[in-house]
Design a protein around this motif. Structure first.
Motif, PDB file in Angstrom:
ATOM      1  N   TYR A  36      -6.316  -0.783   1.408  1.00  0.00           N
ATOM      2  CA  TYR A  36      -5.563  -0.484   2.607  1.00  0.00           C
ATOM      3  C   TYR A  36      -4.355   0.353   2.210  1.00  0.00           C
ATOM      4  CZ  TYR A  36      -7.978  -3.770   5.725  1.00  0.00           C
ATOM      5  OH  TYR A  36      -8.902  -4.407   6.503  1.00  0.00           O
ATOM      6  N   GLN A  38      -0.407   1.167   3.444  1.00  0.00           N
ATOM      7  CA  GLN A  38       0.662   0.716   4.318  1.00  0.00           C
ATOM      8  C   GLN A  38       1.863   1.631   4.180  1.00  0.00           C
ATOM      9  OE1 GLN A  38       2.272  -3.256   3.646  1.00  0.00           O
ATOM     10  NE2 GLN A  38       2.778  -3.476   5.810  1.00  0.00           N
ATOM     11  N   ARG A  41       7.301  -0.156   6.787  1.00  0.00           N
ATOM     12  CA  ARG A  41       7.564  -0.872   8.025  1.00  0.00           C
ATOM     13  C   ARG A  41       6.431  -0.739   9.046  1.00  0.00           C
ATOM     14  NH1 ARG A  41      13.149  -2.131   8.185  1.00  0.00           N
ATOM     15  NH2 ARG A  41      13.226  -2.255  10.451  1.00  0.00           N
ATOM     16  N   LYS A  42       5.233  -0.409   8.566  1.00  0.00           N
ATOM     17  CA  LYS A  42       4.097  -0.315   9.472  1.00  0.00           C
ATOM     18  C   LYS A  42       3.005  -1.287   9.027  1.00  0.00           C
ATOM     19  CE  LYS A  42       5.513   3.127  12.048  1.00  0.00           C
ATOM     20  NZ  LYS A  42       4.832   4.414  12.139  1.00  0.00           N
ATOM     21  N   GLU A  43       2.004  -1.465   9.893  1.00  0.00           N
ATOM     22  CA  GLU A  43       0.911  -2.353   9.537  1.00  0.00           C
ATOM     23  C   GLU A  43      -0.020  -1.665   8.540  1.00  0.00           C
ATOM     24  OE1 GLU A  43       1.079  -0.560  12.122  1.00  0.00           O
ATOM     25  OE2 GLU A  43      -0.879  -0.032  12.983  1.00  0.00           O
ATOM     26  N   PRO A  44      -0.752  -2.461   7.762  1.00  0.00           N
ATOM     27  CA  PRO A  44      -1.736  -1.861   6.851  1.00  0.00           C
ATOM     28  C   PRO A  44      -2.867  -1.218   7.648  1.00  0.00           C
ATOM     29  CG  PRO A  44      -1.317  -4.179   6.311  1.00  0.00           C
ATOM     30  CD  PRO A  44      -0.727  -3.920   7.655  1.00  0.00           C
TER      31      PRO A  44
END
Lengths: 110, 117
Positions: A36, A38, A41-44
């Protein structure tokens, strides 16, 4: 020993370079493997699944070595936009619930 | 690809209040959803597995009475942080996978950033 271990980096590479990340996992019965990405400060977000036969998606190549229990991600011709944290994710023998590495930080510089 | 939404995206609250976070799968059904927490510069840590129609399964060290999970339908799970304290400030992320493939790819929500003052 943690279930999934990654070199945290950071990896600082120039644009156009090839960079490789490794990830080791402790549970030999693990079933599924993923990389993944990332951003801060964001989602994976899923980058790619990792298959036993190895798989390639454009500049990205993922490989799985079950005997040595490690997964690798190779990024060719690095772009500035590749700068992010790359998370190695493993699904254990419980059949669900992902185990995450801490992530490897990549910074691609001009 | 599949879409998972979370609401709210950001919460700032006073110590002692309760905060509810919603996780929705928008274009697929999921009997199982997962809740994670991420502290700064740390990995995602699984908190609990949310099971539609039954009790959630909590990871060791996660207080079930503090983090209430309700999975009332195949597209919605909620996490309620009860009596939140500053140490609960974190990034909470949910994930869900299509009903037919529990071991396949999980799709993550955009996360909820909780700040408890």
């Amino acid at each position: 020993r943690k279930e999934v271990e990654q070199d945290p980096g950071p990896f600082n590479v120039p644009e156009g370079a090839t960079v490789a990340f490794n990830c080791t996992y402790s549970n030999s019965a693990s079933q599924s493997f993923f990389w993944y990405r990332q951003d801060c400060r964001k989602e994976p977000k899923l980058l790619m699944s990792v298959y036993s036969s190895g798989n390639e998606d454009g500049r990205f190549t993922a490989q799985l070595n079950r005997a040595s229990q490690y997964i690798s991600l190779l990024i060719r011709d690095s772009k500035l936009s590749d700068s992010a944290t790359y998370l190695c994710v493993v699904i254990g023998n419980s059949g669900y619930a992902l185990n995450f590495g801490k992530g490897t930080s990549l910074l691609v510089t001009p | 690809g599949a879409v998972v939404s979370q609401h709210p995206s950001r919460v700032i609250c006073k110590s002692g209040t309760s905060v509810k976070i919603e996780c929705r799968s928008l274009d697929f059904q999921a009997t199982t959803m997962f809740w994670y927490r991420q502290f700064p510069k740390q990995s995602l840590m699984l908190m609990a597995t949310s099971n539609e129609g039954s009790k959630a399964t909590y990871e060791q060290g996660v207080e079930k009475d503090k983090f209430l999970i309700n999975h009332a339908s195949l597209t919605l799970s909620t996490l309620t942080v009860t009596s939140a304290h500053p140490e609960d400030s974190s990034f909470y992320i949910c994930s869900a996978g299509p009903l037919s493939a529990v071991t396949d790819t999980q799709y993550f929500g955009p996360g909820t950033r909780l700040t408890v003052l």
